[in-house]
Design a protein around this motif. Structure first.
Motif: not given
Length: 130
Positions: A21-33
């Motif tokens: 919970g230290e970073a928002h899950w939307s950061q997964l888009q960095r990996f092309g998700m």
């Protein structure tokens, strides 16, 4: 609680920060998700290049506590945790309170608020990790 992560953060570290919970899950888009969350259906499509990480009971506890006051964010986070095949829970099942943490994820994904027992377990796990 959307934090902007530095672009050079190693992928496995960023994924664990999302679990905690230290970073928002939307950061997964960095990996092309591609991540879509809704009340009706949710999906997470990940390329095969995403590193696998193993979540601990303490990691899940931190995530639950990070979102405990925001039911919508807690539900979305829990759904992402359960959909992400690159986040492993096999070690979690063997850890103290691990099963309880997994059950808490399922409850949160269903929109149930964390029970007082869940919050107490989470706090105990975090305190014991220091």
């Amino acid at each position: 609680m959307t934090k902007v992560e530095p672009p050079d953060r190693p992928p496995a570290e960023l994924i664990l920060a999302i679990v905690r919970g230290e970073a928002h899950w939307s950061q997964l888009q960095r990996f092309g998700m591609s991540v879509q969350i809704s009340d009706v259906s949710s999906s997470l499509n990940a390329p095969g290049t995403v590193p696998e990480v193993e979540a601990t009971a303490q990691d899940i506890a931190r995530g639950i506590l990070a979102f405990r006051d925001d039911p919508t964010a807690l539900r979305a986070w829990a759904k992402v945790m359960l959909m992400a095949s690159f986040i492993g829970f096999s070690d979690l099942e063997r850890q103290p309170y691990g099963e309880a943490q997994i059950e808490s994820l399922w409850d949160a994904a269903e929109g149930l608020p964390p029970a007082q027992e869940t919050l107490a377990i989470a706090q105990t796990l975090i305190e014991s990790s220091h």
